[in-house]
Design a protein around this motif. Structure first.
Motif: not given
Length: 168
Positions: A58-63, A65-66, A69
């Motif tokens: 989840t943390e890697e996916l957030k990175k 995604e950021k 974007s």
């Protein structure tokens, strides 16, 4: 090297067994420590590991995604900057409205210059001769070559007179 066997000979046991001298008892402190121990079973350890992996994913996916974007925002800004540049170039030049106004003004000027004049009698007679011959010889228009040549000569003479007037 191969002279001695690796197995124990019958009757001789090489395993060491510890035999306590008294009864084996567990103190109350050890029992409490084992019951209060937070050490988990295999299932709970697997669940904990799975939760840790999910948290990391989840943390890697957030990175990611950021980062995506940010890249998308940069692309939008670049595209809008290019659009603004094109718009500025069009504004600096002539836009559609000003060009259409100029074209309309030129049309108006040309319409004012159009002045139909009455053709001289000689040109009218030659024209009428061509029309009459074509009506008479509607199946054989090539028979009217002489009348067509007379009309062309009258038009050439009229053009020459006009050129002479304009040049002087």
């Amino acid at each position: 090297m191969g002279a001695s066997s690796s197995k124990a000979v019958d009757g001789q046991s090489s395993a060491h067994v510890w035999k306590p001298t008294g009864p084996v008892g567990v103190s109350q402190d050890v029992v409490e420590r084992l019951q209060g121990n937070s050490e988990q079973s295999d299932v709970s350890r697997a669940q904990t590991l799975e939760l840790a992996v999910q948290a990391r994913v989840t943390e890697e996916l957030k990175k990611l995604e950021k980062g995506e974007s940010a890249a998308l925002k940069a692309a939008y800004q670049k595209a809008s900057a290019e659009d603004e540049k094109k718009l500025q170039e069009e504004t600096d030049g002539k836009n559609r409205h000003t060009v259409s106004k100029e074209v309309e003004a030129l049309r108006t000027r040309l319409d004012k210059r159009k002045q139909l004049r009455v053709l001289p009698d000689s040109v009218e007679r030659a024209r009428a001769g061509v029309l009459e011959c074509l009506r008479d010889n509607d199946r054989r228009p090539l028979n009217c070559w002489q009348e067509v040549e007379n009309f062309r000569e009258e038009v050439r003479r009229l053009e020459k007179e006009w050129v002479d007037r304009v040049v002087r």
